[in-house]
Design a protein around this motif. Structure first.
Motif, PDB file in Angstrom:
ATOM      1  N   GLU A 209      65.872  61.821  17.040  1.00  0.00           N
ATOM      2  CA  GLU A 209      64.637  61.045  17.037  1.00  0.00           C
ATOM      3  C   GLU A 209      64.952  59.572  16.786  1.00  0.00           C
ATOM      4  O   GLU A 209      65.622  59.226  15.814  1.00  0.00           O
ATOM      5  N   PRO A 210      64.479  58.686  17.668  1.00  0.00           N
ATOM      6  CA  PRO A 210      64.769  57.256  17.505  1.00  0.00           C
ATOM      7  C   PRO A 210      63.937  56.631  16.382  1.00  0.00           C
ATOM      8  O   PRO A 210      62.894  57.160  15.979  1.00  0.00           O
ATOM      9  N   ALA A 211      64.413  55.505  15.903  1.00  0.00           N
ATOM     10  CA  ALA A 211      63.642  54.747  14.915  1.00  0.00           C
ATOM     11  C   ALA A 211      62.445  54.076  15.600  1.00  0.00           C
ATOM     12  O   ALA A 211      62.368  53.987  16.819  1.00  0.00           O
ATOM     13  N   ALA A 212      61.491  53.626  14.775  1.00  0.00           N
ATOM     14  CA  ALA A 212      60.284  52.980  15.302  1.00  0.00           C
ATOM     15  C   ALA A 212      60.622  51.564  15.765  1.00  0.00           C
ATOM     16  O   ALA A 212      60.607  50.615  14.986  1.00  0.00           O
ATOM     17  N   LEU A 213      60.950  51.432  17.043  1.00  0.00           N
ATOM     18  CA  LEU A 213      61.311  50.161  17.646  1.00  0.00           C
ATOM     19  C   LEU A 213      60.342  49.828  18.778  1.00  0.00           C
ATOM     20  O   LEU A 213      59.557  50.687  19.205  1.00  0.00           O
ATOM     21  N   PRO A 214      60.380  48.597  19.306  1.00  0.00           N
ATOM     22  CA  PRO A 214      59.409  48.209  20.340  1.00  0.00           C
ATOM     23  C   PRO A 214      59.446  49.088  21.589  1.00  0.00           C
ATOM     24  O   PRO A 214      58.424  49.266  22.236  1.00  0.00           O
ATOM     25  N   ASP A 215      60.609  49.629  21.961  1.00  0.00           N
ATOM     26  CA  ASP A 215      60.681  50.428  23.184  1.00  0.00           C
ATOM     27  C   ASP A 215      60.549  51.929  22.902  1.00  0.00           C
ATOM     28  O   ASP A 215      60.946  52.755  23.714  1.00  0.00           O
ATOM     29  N   VAL A 216      60.007  52.264  21.736  1.00  0.00           N
ATOM     30  CA  VAL A 216      59.866  53.662  21.321  1.00  0.00           C
ATOM     31  C   VAL A 216      58.388  54.040  21.302  1.00  0.00           C
ATOM     32  O   VAL A 216      57.552  53.305  20.794  1.00  0.00           O
ATOM     33  N   ALA A 217      58.086  55.211  21.882  1.00  0.00           N
ATOM     34  CA  ALA A 217      56.704  55.706  21.921  1.00  0.00           C
ATOM     35  C   ALA A 217      56.499  56.765  20.841  1.00  0.00           C
ATOM     36  O   ALA A 217      57.427  57.486  20.469  1.00  0.00           O
ATOM     37  N   THR A 218      55.275  56.841  20.342  1.00  0.00           N
ATOM     38  CA  THR A 218      54.887  57.901  19.406  1.00  0.00           C
ATOM     39  C   THR A 218      53.953  58.855  20.136  1.00  0.00           C
ATOM     40  O   THR A 218      52.918  58.454  20.652  1.00  0.00           O
ATOM     41  N   ILE A 219      54.370  60.112  20.206  1.00  0.00           N
ATOM     42  CA  ILE A 219      53.581  61.113  20.932  1.00  0.00           C
ATOM     43  C   ILE A 219      53.073  62.154  19.944  1.00  0.00           C
ATOM     44  O   ILE A 219      53.837  62.696  19.133  1.00  0.00           O
ATOM     45  N   ARG A 220      51.767  62.406  20.020  1.00  0.00           N
ATOM     46  CA  ARG A 220      51.150  63.465  19.210  1.00  0.00           C
ATOM     47  C   ARG A 220      50.985  64.710  20.089  1.00  0.00           C
ATOM     48  O   ARG A 220      50.619  64.619  21.256  1.00  0.00           O
ATOM     49  N   PHE A 221      51.248  65.860  19.483  1.00  0.00           N
ATOM     50  CA  PHE A 221      51.140  67.122  20.201  1.00  0.00           C
ATOM     51  C   PHE A 221      50.055  67.985  19.572  1.00  0.00           C
ATOM     52  O   PHE A 221      49.987  68.115  18.339  1.00  0.00           O
ATOM     53  N   GLN A 222      49.203  68.556  20.432  1.00  0.00           N
ATOM     54  CA  GLN A 222      48.243  69.579  20.002  1.00  0.00           C
ATOM     55  C   GLN A 222      48.869  70.918  20.368  1.00  0.00           C
ATOM     56  O   GLN A 222      48.917  71.303  21.534  1.00  0.00           O
ATOM     57  N   LEU A 223      49.382  71.640  19.351  1.00  0.00           N
ATOM     58  CA  LEU A 223      50.095  72.885  19.589  1.00  0.00           C
ATOM     59  C   LEU A 223      49.128  74.066  19.636  1.00  0.00           C
ATOM     60  O   LEU A 223      47.970  73.946  19.244  1.00  0.00           O
ATOM     61  N   PRO A 224      49.601  75.206  20.113  1.00  0.00           N
ATOM     62  CA  PRO A 224      48.745  76.390  20.087  1.00  0.00           C
ATOM     63  C   PRO A 224      48.250  76.685  18.666  1.00  0.00           C
ATOM     64  O   PRO A 224      48.918  76.395  17.681  1.00  0.00           O
ATOM     65  N   LYS A 225      47.055  77.231  18.574  1.00  0.00           N
ATOM     66  CA  LYS A 225      46.391  77.572  17.305  1.00  0.00           C
ATOM     67  C   LYS A 225      45.986  76.321  16.523  1.00  0.00           C
ATOM     68  O   LYS A 225      45.757  76.386  15.309  1.00  0.00           O
ATOM     69  N   GLY A 226      45.934  75.162  17.195  1.00  0.00           N
ATOM     70  CA  GLY A 226      45.375  73.962  16.568  1.00  0.00           C
ATOM     71  C   GLY A 226      46.330  73.117  15.753  1.00  0.00           C
ATOM     72  O   GLY A 226      45.931  72.082  15.213  1.00  0.00           O
ATOM     73  N   THR A 227      47.577  73.532  15.633  1.00  0.00           N
ATOM     74  CA  THR A 227      48.537  72.745  14.851  1.00  0.00           C
ATOM     75  C   THR A 227      48.838  71.420  15.552  1.00  0.00           C
ATOM     76  O   THR A 227      48.935  71.363  16.775  1.00  0.00           O
ATOM     77  N   LYS A 228      48.966  70.343  14.744  1.00  0.00           N
ATOM     78  CA  LYS A 228      49.266  69.014  15.294  1.00  0.00           C
ATOM     79  C   LYS A 228      50.655  68.577  14.836  1.00  0.00           C
ATOM     80  O   LYS A 228      51.119  68.948  13.755  1.00  0.00           O
ATOM     81  N   LEU A 229      51.300  67.750  15.672  1.00  0.00           N
ATOM     82  CA  LEU A 229      52.674  67.329  15.420  1.00  0.00           C
ATOM     83  C   LEU A 229      52.887  65.959  16.069  1.00  0.00           C
ATOM     84  O   LEU A 229      52.344  65.688  17.138  1.00  0.00           O
ATOM     85  N   SER A 230      53.656  65.110  15.408  1.00  0.00           N
ATOM     86  CA  SER A 230      53.979  63.783  15.964  1.00  0.00           C
ATOM     87  C   SER A 230      55.495  63.616  16.033  1.00  0.00           C
ATOM     88  O   SER A 230      56.233  64.136  15.176  1.00  0.00           O
ATOM     89  N   ARG A 231      55.930  62.857  17.055  1.00  0.00           N
ATOM     90  CA  ARG A 231      57.371  62.627  17.200  1.00  0.00           C
ATOM     91  C   ARG A 231      57.595  61.383  18.063  1.00  0.00           C
ATOM     92  O   ARG A 231      56.827  61.109  18.974  1.00  0.00           O
ATOM     93  N   ARG A 232      58.649  60.618  17.743  1.00  0.00           N
ATOM     94  CA  ARG A 232      58.967  59.414  18.498  1.00  0.00           C
ATOM     95  C   ARG A 232      59.964  59.732  19.621  1.00  0.00           C
ATOM     96  O   ARG A 232      60.877  60.537  19.446  1.00  0.00           O
ATOM     97  N   PHE A 233      59.785  59.033  20.758  1.00  0.00           N
ATOM     98  CA  PHE A 233      60.683  59.158  21.905  1.00  0.00           C
ATOM     99  C   PHE A 233      60.922  57.764  22.486  1.00  0.00           C
ATOM    100  O   PHE A 233      60.029  56.914  22.458  1.00  0.00           O
ATOM    101  N   HIS A 234      62.134  57.558  23.035  1.00  0.00           N
ATOM    102  CA  HIS A 234      62.341  56.352  23.819  1.00  0.00           C
ATOM    103  C   HIS A 234      61.436  56.395  25.044  1.00  0.00           C
ATOM    104  O   HIS A 234      61.189  57.465  25.598  1.00  0.00           O
ATOM    105  N   LYS A 235      60.960  55.279  25.468  1.00  0.00           N
ATOM    106  CA  LYS A 235      60.074  55.281  26.636  1.00  0.00           C
ATOM    107  C   LYS A 235      60.822  55.683  27.907  1.00  0.00           C
ATOM    108  O   LYS A 235      60.197  56.037  28.908  1.00  0.00           O
ATOM    109  N   THR A 236      62.153  55.645  27.860  1.00  0.00           N
ATOM    110  CA  THR A 236      62.947  56.079  29.016  1.00  0.00           C
ATOM    111  C   THR A 236      63.325  57.554  28.944  1.00  0.00           C
ATOM    112  O   THR A 236      63.944  58.072  29.873  1.00  0.00           O
TER     113      THR A 236
END
Length: 296
Positions: A209-236
Protein backbone atom coordinates in the motif's frame (compact mmCIF):
# COMPACT_ATOMS: atom_id res chain seq x y z
CA UNK A 1 4.59 -48.65 -38.06
CA UNK A 2 3.71 -49.20 -34.38
CA UNK A 3 3.15 -46.07 -32.31
CA UNK A 4 0.36 -44.64 -30.10
CA UNK A 5 -2.69 -43.45 -32.02
CA UNK A 6 -2.41 -39.67 -32.43
CA UNK A 7 -5.43 -37.42 -32.08
CA UNK A 8 -5.80 -35.89 -35.56
CA UNK A 9 -7.17 -32.47 -34.58
CA UNK A 10 -6.07 -29.54 -32.43
CA UNK A 11 -4.58 -29.70 -28.94
CA UNK A 12 -7.69 -28.05 -27.47
CA UNK A 13 -9.97 -30.65 -29.06
CA UNK A 14 -7.70 -33.34 -27.60
CA UNK A 15 -8.18 -31.79 -24.14
CA UNK A 16 -11.97 -31.86 -24.60
CA UNK A 17 -11.90 -35.48 -25.81
CA UNK A 18 -9.68 -36.65 -22.95
CA UNK A 19 -11.96 -34.94 -20.42
CA UNK A 20 -15.19 -36.33 -21.93
CA UNK A 21 -13.74 -39.86 -22.17
CA UNK A 22 -12.13 -39.70 -18.67
CA UNK A 23 -8.64 -40.43 -19.99
CA UNK A 24 -5.21 -38.94 -19.42
CA UNK A 25 -3.76 -36.70 -22.16
CA UNK A 26 -0.29 -37.74 -23.42
CA UNK A 27 1.69 -34.96 -25.13
CA UNK A 28 4.69 -35.63 -27.39
CA UNK A 29 6.64 -32.63 -28.74
CA UNK A 30 8.86 -33.62 -31.66
CA UNK A 31 12.18 -31.85 -32.36
CA UNK A 32 14.14 -33.43 -35.26
CA UNK A 33 17.11 -31.19 -34.46
CA UNK A 34 17.97 -33.12 -31.29
CA UNK A 35 20.32 -36.09 -31.50
CA UNK A 36 18.16 -38.45 -29.42
CA UNK A 37 14.92 -37.86 -31.35
CA UNK A 38 15.29 -40.57 -34.03
CA UNK A 39 16.46 -43.18 -31.53
CA UNK A 40 13.59 -42.30 -29.18
CA UNK A 41 10.99 -42.58 -31.95
CA UNK A 42 12.31 -45.95 -33.14
CA UNK A 43 13.07 -47.66 -29.86
CA UNK A 44 10.69 -46.07 -27.33
CA UNK A 45 7.75 -44.24 -28.87
CA UNK A 46 7.39 -46.99 -31.44
CA UNK A 47 7.31 -49.79 -28.86
CA UNK A 48 4.38 -52.14 -28.38
CA UNK A 49 4.34 -51.65 -24.60
CA UNK A 50 3.97 -47.87 -24.82
CA UNK A 51 1.43 -48.12 -27.66
CA UNK A 52 -0.77 -50.51 -25.68
CA UNK A 53 -0.56 -48.37 -22.53
CA UNK A 54 -1.29 -45.10 -24.35
CA UNK A 55 -4.15 -46.40 -26.51
CA UNK A 56 -5.89 -47.97 -23.52
CA UNK A 57 -5.65 -45.17 -20.96
CA UNK A 58 -4.72 -41.98 -22.82
CA UNK A 59 -5.52 -39.65 -25.68
CA UNK A 60 -2.23 -38.96 -27.50
CA UNK A 61 -1.47 -35.63 -29.14
CA UNK A 62 1.79 -34.70 -30.81
CA UNK A 63 3.28 -31.81 -32.73
CA UNK A 64 6.50 -30.54 -34.25
CA UNK A 65 7.93 -27.67 -32.22
CA UNK A 66 8.18 -25.36 -35.21
CA UNK A 67 4.38 -25.55 -35.70
CA UNK A 68 2.68 -22.62 -33.91
CA UNK A 69 0.39 -24.75 -31.75
CA UNK A 70 3.14 -27.12 -30.63
CA UNK A 71 5.54 -24.23 -30.04
CA UNK A 72 3.01 -22.39 -27.85
CA UNK A 73 2.41 -25.60 -25.91
CA UNK A 74 6.16 -26.11 -25.40
CA UNK A 75 6.31 -22.63 -23.86
CA UNK A 76 3.32 -23.32 -21.59
CA UNK A 77 4.82 -26.63 -20.43
CA UNK A 78 8.30 -25.06 -20.09
CA UNK A 79 9.98 -27.66 -22.26
CA UNK A 80 13.77 -27.33 -22.02
CA UNK A 81 15.05 -30.52 -23.67
CA UNK A 82 13.86 -33.11 -26.13
CA UNK A 83 12.36 -35.63 -26.69
CA UNK A 84 9.62 -34.11 -24.51
CA UNK A 85 6.72 -36.08 -23.00
CA UNK A 86 4.01 -34.71 -20.69
CA UNK A 87 1.08 -36.49 -19.03
CA UNK A 88 -1.86 -34.17 -18.31
CA UNK A 89 -5.04 -34.48 -16.23
CA UNK A 90 -7.94 -32.63 -17.90
CA UNK A 91 -9.93 -30.83 -15.20
CA UNK A 92 -12.57 -29.74 -17.72
CA UNK A 93 -12.76 -29.33 -21.50
CA UNK A 94 -10.33 -26.36 -21.36
CA UNK A 95 -8.13 -26.58 -18.25
CA UNK A 96 -5.39 -29.14 -17.55
CA UNK A 97 -3.06 -30.08 -14.72
CA UNK A 98 0.48 -31.28 -15.46
CA UNK A 99 0.88 -34.68 -13.80
CA UNK A 100 4.31 -35.60 -15.18
CA UNK A 101 6.99 -34.18 -17.50
CA UNK A 102 9.74 -36.35 -19.02
CA UNK A 103 12.48 -34.44 -20.82
CA UNK A 104 15.36 -35.97 -22.73
CA UNK A 105 15.93 -39.58 -23.72
CA UNK A 106 14.60 -42.38 -21.50
CA UNK A 107 14.24 -46.01 -22.45
CA UNK A 108 10.97 -47.86 -22.93
CA UNK A 109 10.88 -49.44 -19.47
CA UNK A 110 11.56 -46.19 -17.60
CA UNK A 111 9.03 -44.22 -19.66
CA UNK A 112 6.23 -46.76 -19.20
CA UNK A 113 7.02 -47.15 -15.51
CA UNK A 114 6.91 -43.39 -14.87
CA UNK A 115 3.67 -43.02 -16.82
CA UNK A 116 2.06 -45.93 -14.98
CA UNK A 117 3.15 -44.61 -11.56
CA UNK A 118 1.81 -41.17 -12.39
CA UNK A 119 -1.54 -42.63 -13.49
CA UNK A 120 -1.74 -44.57 -10.24
CA UNK A 121 -1.12 -41.34 -8.29
CA UNK A 122 -3.75 -39.33 -10.17
CA UNK A 123 -6.41 -42.03 -10.59
CA UNK A 124 -8.29 -40.72 -7.55
CA UNK A 125 -8.47 -37.26 -9.09
CA UNK A 126 -9.63 -38.73 -12.40
CA UNK A 127 -12.30 -40.72 -10.55
CA UNK A 128 -13.47 -37.56 -8.82
CA UNK A 129 -13.71 -35.78 -12.19
CA UNK A 130 -15.69 -38.69 -13.63
CA UNK A 131 -18.02 -38.74 -10.63
CA UNK A 132 -18.63 -35.00 -10.96
CA UNK A 133 -19.42 -35.33 -14.68
CA UNK A 134 -21.79 -38.22 -13.96
CA UNK A 135 -23.42 -36.24 -11.16
CA UNK A 136 -24.07 -33.29 -13.46
CA UNK A 137 -25.44 -35.54 -16.19
CA UNK A 138 -27.68 -37.27 -13.66
CA UNK A 139 -28.87 -33.90 -12.33
CA UNK A 140 -29.81 -32.84 -15.88
CA UNK A 141 -31.66 -36.08 -16.50
CA UNK A 142 -33.44 -35.79 -13.18
CA UNK A 143 -34.59 -32.22 -13.88
CA UNK A 144 -35.96 -33.29 -17.26
CA UNK A 145 -37.82 -36.16 -15.63
CA UNK A 146 -39.31 -33.86 -13.00
CA UNK A 147 -40.48 -31.42 -15.68
CA UNK A 148 -42.23 -34.19 -17.64
CA UNK A 149 -43.89 -35.58 -14.54
CA UNK A 150 -45.05 -32.13 -13.45
CA UNK A 151 -46.59 -31.39 -16.86
CA UNK A 152 -48.30 -34.78 -17.08
CA UNK A 153 -49.67 -34.69 -13.56
CA UNK A 154 -53.26 -33.42 -13.34
CA UNK A 155 -53.88 -33.95 -9.65
CA UNK A 156 -52.36 -31.69 -7.00
CA UNK A 157 -51.87 -34.42 -4.41
CA UNK A 158 -50.17 -36.61 -7.05
CA UNK A 159 -47.74 -33.75 -7.72
CA UNK A 160 -46.97 -33.32 -4.01
CA UNK A 161 -46.49 -37.06 -3.61
CA UNK A 162 -44.15 -37.18 -6.61
CA UNK A 163 -42.07 -34.28 -5.34
CA UNK A 164 -41.73 -35.96 -1.97
CA UNK A 165 -40.63 -39.17 -3.62
CA UNK A 166 -38.07 -37.33 -5.73
CA UNK A 167 -36.73 -35.45 -2.72
CA UNK A 168 -36.32 -38.68 -0.80
CA UNK A 169 -34.63 -40.27 -3.76
CA UNK A 170 -32.27 -37.30 -4.08
CA UNK A 171 -31.46 -37.34 -0.39
CA UNK A 172 -30.65 -41.05 -0.44
CA UNK A 173 -28.61 -40.68 -3.62
CA UNK A 174 -26.63 -37.74 -2.22
CA UNK A 175 -25.96 -39.61 1.02
CA UNK A 176 -24.76 -42.65 -0.90
CA UNK A 177 -22.54 -40.57 -3.19
CA UNK A 178 -21.14 -38.63 -0.25
CA UNK A 179 -20.28 -41.87 1.52
CA UNK A 180 -18.52 -43.26 -1.55
CA UNK A 181 -16.72 -40.06 -2.54
CA UNK A 182 -15.73 -38.61 0.85
CA UNK A 183 -12.04 -39.44 0.63
CA UNK A 184 -11.84 -38.35 -3.00
CA UNK A 185 -13.61 -35.08 -2.27
CA UNK A 186 -11.26 -34.35 0.64
CA UNK A 187 -8.24 -34.89 -1.59
CA UNK A 188 -9.62 -32.61 -4.31
CA UNK A 189 -10.56 -29.92 -1.77
CA UNK A 190 -7.12 -30.03 -0.17
CA UNK A 191 -5.52 -29.60 -3.59
CA UNK A 192 -7.75 -26.61 -4.31
CA UNK A 193 -6.99 -25.02 -0.93
CA UNK A 194 -3.23 -25.42 -1.38
CA UNK A 195 -3.41 -24.00 -4.89
CA UNK A 196 -5.55 -21.06 -3.74
CA UNK A 197 -3.28 -20.37 -0.76
CA UNK A 198 -0.23 -20.35 -3.03
CA UNK A 199 -1.97 -17.94 -5.41
CA UNK A 200 -2.88 -15.65 -2.49
CA UNK A 201 0.71 -15.76 -1.21
CA UNK A 202 2.06 -14.58 -4.56
CA UNK A 203 -0.52 -11.80 -4.75
CA UNK A 204 0.21 -10.67 -1.18
CA UNK A 205 3.93 -10.43 -1.94
CA UNK A 206 3.22 -8.11 -4.88
CA UNK A 207 0.87 -5.78 -2.95
CA UNK A 208 2.32 -2.82 -1.07
CA UNK A 209 0.00 0.00 0.00
CA UNK A 210 1.48 3.37 -1.04
CA UNK A 211 1.76 6.37 1.24
CA UNK A 212 -0.71 9.26 0.91
CA UNK A 213 0.96 11.19 -1.91
CA UNK A 214 -0.43 13.45 -4.68
CA UNK A 215 -0.50 10.63 -7.27
CA UNK A 216 -2.20 8.18 -4.88
CA UNK A 217 -5.95 7.49 -4.88
CA UNK A 218 -8.08 6.45 -1.91
CA UNK A 219 -10.70 3.87 -2.82
CA UNK A 220 -13.57 2.84 -0.56
CA UNK A 221 -15.09 -0.60 -0.99
CA UNK A 222 -18.64 -1.69 -0.16
CA UNK A 223 -18.13 -5.40 0.57
CA UNK A 224 -20.75 -8.13 0.72
CA UNK A 225 -22.96 -8.00 3.85
CA UNK A 226 -22.43 -4.23 4.13
CA UNK A 227 -18.84 -4.18 5.35
CA UNK A 228 -16.83 -1.10 4.30
CA UNK A 229 -13.09 -0.90 3.61
CA UNK A 230 -10.64 1.77 2.43
CA UNK A 231 -7.27 1.38 0.73
CA UNK A 232 -4.79 3.56 -1.17
CA UNK A 233 -3.60 2.78 -4.71
CA UNK A 234 -1.30 4.50 -7.17
CA UNK A 235 -3.37 6.08 -9.89
CA UNK A 236 -1.37 3.98 -12.38
CA UNK A 237 -2.26 0.71 -10.63
CA UNK A 238 -4.41 -1.57 -12.79
CA UNK A 239 -7.79 -3.12 -12.06
CA UNK A 240 -5.92 -6.41 -11.57
CA UNK A 241 -4.18 -4.90 -8.52
CA UNK A 242 -7.60 -4.03 -7.07
CA UNK A 243 -8.88 -7.58 -7.66
CA UNK A 244 -5.71 -9.07 -6.12
CA UNK A 245 -6.07 -6.83 -3.05
CA UNK A 246 -9.67 -7.95 -2.51
CA UNK A 247 -8.76 -11.62 -2.94
CA UNK A 248 -6.00 -11.31 -0.33
CA UNK A 249 -8.30 -9.36 2.03
CA UNK A 250 -11.03 -12.01 1.86
CA UNK A 251 -8.49 -14.79 2.41
CA UNK A 252 -6.70 -13.12 5.32
CA UNK A 253 -9.98 -12.36 7.10
CA UNK A 254 -11.33 -15.87 6.86
CA UNK A 255 -13.93 -14.82 4.32
CA UNK A 256 -14.88 -17.53 1.82
CA UNK A 257 -15.64 -15.04 -0.97
CA UNK A 258 -13.60 -16.13 -4.02
CA UNK A 259 -15.92 -15.57 -6.97
CA UNK A 260 -16.86 -11.89 -7.07
CA UNK A 261 -17.38 -8.91 -9.33
CA UNK A 262 -16.43 -5.26 -8.78
CA UNK A 263 -18.43 -2.34 -10.17
CA UNK A 264 -18.67 1.43 -9.93
CA UNK A 265 -21.85 3.04 -8.59
CA UNK A 266 -22.57 5.91 -10.95
CA UNK A 267 -22.51 5.32 -13.74
CA UNK A 268 -22.89 1.62 -12.86
CA UNK A 269 -20.14 -0.29 -14.66
CA UNK A 270 -18.74 -3.73 -13.96
CA UNK A 271 -14.94 -3.81 -14.17
CA UNK A 272 -13.92 -6.51 -16.64
CA UNK A 273 -10.82 -5.06 -18.31
CA UNK A 274 -8.02 -5.79 -15.87
CA UNK A 275 -5.54 -3.58 -17.76
CA UNK A 276 -7.39 -0.31 -17.05
CA UNK A 277 -5.79 1.92 -14.45
CA UNK A 278 -7.25 3.55 -11.37
CA UNK A 279 -7.11 6.84 -13.23
CA UNK A 280 -8.83 5.33 -16.31
CA UNK A 281 -11.67 4.12 -14.08
CA UNK A 282 -12.21 7.64 -12.64
CA UNK A 283 -11.20 6.46 -9.18
CA UNK A 284 -8.52 9.11 -8.71
CA UNK A 285 -8.16 10.98 -6.39
CA UNK A 286 -10.89 9.02 -4.58
CA UNK A 287 -13.65 6.65 -5.57
CA UNK A 288 -16.14 4.04 -4.46
CA UNK A 289 -16.43 0.42 -5.63
CA UNK A 290 -19.08 -2.20 -4.89
CA UNK A 291 -18.15 -5.86 -4.49
CA UNK A 292 -20.73 -8.57 -5.19
CA UNK A 293 -20.32 -12.19 -4.10
CA UNK A 294 -21.44 -14.27 -7.11
CA UNK A 295 -21.79 -17.39 -4.97
CA UNK A 296 -24.07 -15.78 -2.38
Amino acid sequence: RIHPTFHPDSYQSAVALAFSSSKFLLIYLHSPMHDDTNRFCRQVFGSQQLTTLADQFMITWGGKIWDPEAYDLSCQLKATSYPFIALLVCQNDRMVQVAEKIQGYVDEVELCTRLQNTMNTFNSLMAANRAEAERRAEAVRLREQQDREYQESAVADRQAEERQRQEEFERERREEEQKQQEELAQAVELSKQLSHADSIRKKRESLVEPAALPDVATIRFQLPKGTKLSRRFHKTDTAQSIMDFLAVHFFDNGNEVQNFTVSTHFPKMEINDMTRTVDDLSLYPRGMLYVQDLDA
